[in-house]
Motif scaffolding. Sequence first.
Motif, PDB file in Angstrom:
ATOM      1  N   GLU A  79      -3.278   9.634   3.231  1.00 47.83           N
ATOM      2  CA  GLU A  79      -2.942   8.446   2.454  1.00 47.83           C
ATOM      3  C   GLU A  79      -3.843   8.303   1.215  1.00 47.83           C
ATOM      4  OE1 GLU A  79      -2.280   4.852   4.813  1.00 47.83           O
ATOM      5  OE2 GLU A  79      -3.494   3.776   3.335  1.00 47.83           O
ATOM      6  N   LYS A  80      -5.123   8.520   1.418  1.00 46.66           N
ATOM      7  CA  LYS A  80      -6.055   8.358   0.286  1.00 46.66           C
ATOM      8  C   LYS A  80      -5.833   9.429  -0.771  1.00 46.66           C
ATOM      9  CE  LYS A  80      -9.669   5.674   2.386  1.00 46.66           C
ATOM     10  NZ  LYS A  80     -10.666   5.767   3.447  1.00 46.66           N
ATOM     11  N   CYS A  96      -2.687   8.644  -2.819  1.00 47.95           N
ATOM     12  CA  CYS A  96      -2.953   7.567  -3.786  1.00 47.95           C
ATOM     13  C   CYS A  96      -3.779   8.096  -4.959  1.00 47.95           C
ATOM     14  CB  CYS A  96      -3.689   6.410  -3.109  1.00 47.95           C
ATOM     15  SG  CYS A  96      -2.694   5.540  -1.881  1.00 47.95           S
ATOM     16  N   GLU A  97      -4.772   8.902  -4.647  1.00 47.04           N
ATOM     17  CA  GLU A  97      -5.650   9.426  -5.707  1.00 47.04           C
ATOM     18  C   GLU A  97      -4.885  10.336  -6.660  1.00 47.04           C
ATOM     19  OE1 GLU A  97      -9.418  10.718  -4.126  1.00 47.04           O
ATOM     20  OE2 GLU A  97      -9.834  11.944  -5.900  1.00 47.04           O
ATOM     21  N   LEU A 142       4.282   5.940  -1.326  1.00 47.92           N
ATOM     22  CA  LEU A 142       3.551   5.380  -2.462  1.00 47.92           C
ATOM     23  C   LEU A 142       4.020   3.972  -2.810  1.00 47.92           C
ATOM     24  CD1 LEU A 142       3.064   8.391  -4.880  1.00 47.92           C
ATOM     25  CD2 LEU A 142       1.271   6.837  -4.069  1.00 47.92           C
ATOM     26  N   TYR A 173       2.260   1.835  -0.375  1.00 47.04           N
ATOM     27  CA  TYR A 173       0.821   1.721  -0.656  1.00 47.04           C
ATOM     28  C   TYR A 173       0.588   0.858  -1.890  1.00 47.04           C
ATOM     29  CZ  TYR A 173       0.599   5.969   2.287  1.00 47.04           C
ATOM     30  OH  TYR A 173       0.724   6.877   3.288  1.00 47.04           O
ATOM     31  N   MET A 174       1.469   1.006  -2.881  1.00 43.39           N
ATOM     32  CA  MET A 174       1.301   0.196  -4.096  1.00 43.39           C
ATOM     33  C   MET A 174       1.441  -1.277  -3.758  1.00 43.39           C
ATOM     34  SD  MET A 174       3.415   2.275  -6.993  1.00 43.39           S
ATOM     35  CE  MET A 174       2.885   3.871  -7.621  1.00 43.39           C
ATOM     36  N   LYS A 192      -3.069  -0.601  -2.333  1.00 42.67           N
ATOM     37  CA  LYS A 192      -3.974   0.510  -2.038  1.00 42.67           C
ATOM     38  C   LYS A 192      -4.284   1.391  -3.254  1.00 42.67           C
ATOM     39  CE  LYS A 192      -3.333   0.769   2.869  1.00 42.67           C
ATOM     40  NZ  LYS A 192      -2.300   0.974   3.868  1.00 42.67           N
ATOM     41  N   LEU A 193      -3.496   1.204  -4.318  1.00 44.76           N
ATOM     42  CA  LEU A 193      -3.779   1.993  -5.523  1.00 44.76           C
ATOM     43  C   LEU A 193      -4.433   1.129  -6.596  1.00 44.76           C
ATOM     44  CD1 LEU A 193      -1.046   3.300  -4.176  1.00 44.76           C
ATOM     45  CD2 LEU A 193      -1.091   4.683  -6.223  1.00 44.76           C
TER      46      LEU A 193
END
Length: 327
Positions: free
Chosen positions: A291-292, A295-296, A317, A320-321, A325-326
């Motif tokens: 996940e990280k 995002c990165e 994504l 996560y957005m 998380k981003l």
Amino acid sequence: MDMTVRPRRLRGSETLRKMVRETRVDPASLIYPMFVMDGVNKVEEISALPGQNRYTVDRMGEELERLNAAGVKSVMLFGIPEHKDEVGSQAYAADGIVQRALRKARELDPELYLITDVCMCEYTSHGHCGVLCGHDVDNDATLELLAKTALSHVEAGADMVAPSDMMDGRIRAIRECLDAHGHTGTPIMSYAVKFASSFYGPFREAAGSAPSFGDRKSYQMDFHNRREALKEAFLDVEEGADIIMVKPAMSYLDLVREVRDAVDLPVAAYSVSGEYAMVKAAAANGWIDEEKIVCEMAVAAFRAGTDIYITYYAKELAKYMREGKLG
Ligand code: PBG
């Protein structure tokens, strides 16, 4: 210590870091690449792309529902035909796989933005992105077929076409053909800066589109080149492209930035199959935090200047957005 400038002052808390953040993201920038295939009642897993499938038209609704639930508003369709031939005739057949998938998608989800990949390699028996003359791809003979393909996609309901073949002059050929048939409002997203890359390996397994001889180096770009990327981008701007794509993304972010600075059209970056497969493989081994990393990678592409991010991780994504998380 006598220091007036201390960059760490602005990193003191999450609230402050978010306040001064330079890159902000939005799920509206995401495009999900999706594979549709001829046949009935089948969903096939793609072994080199864990979590990605090929769908027959009657089953594609399952994926469209997941996209809808995730808040992904755009897809790019890739077709896998049952029959291939020398001239890729299923690419521009009115009842070809992509054309049928477009009609179905439109019926199932009228709001979904439908983009199609325009290329011959999934449809030719030799796997090259155009028609052959001997062992070489005949550029000018291919243009007509690409234009025909784009037109048939638009007639079947595509909102936008995205030529990925890398023939010279194809943006002009497609623009002229669409305009002549009254589709002056349909945008073209050009795979303008597309490299001959080993990062496409898993895609070729997914689409069964590996060339049966040779490679794509006589039409896709040499990855050692940077000035040439701008030449390709400028040419496509001149020919009438509406969006300029750089592909792959991760190892080519220098060129995303170069193109971003040089042209004033929206820029897209395609995080290709090999990028996805590497992340999946490393995550499956417990070597990275999936996940990280996802995002990165996405933030890096946006920071490099892309406006649009095409990724197999679009659903994740988008979530996560929304979860922040981003950033
Ligand atoms: C078709 C096409 C390819 C990709 C997108 N469109 C394959 C290729 O050029 O060989 C690659 C996408 C990916 O690897 O995810 N020409």
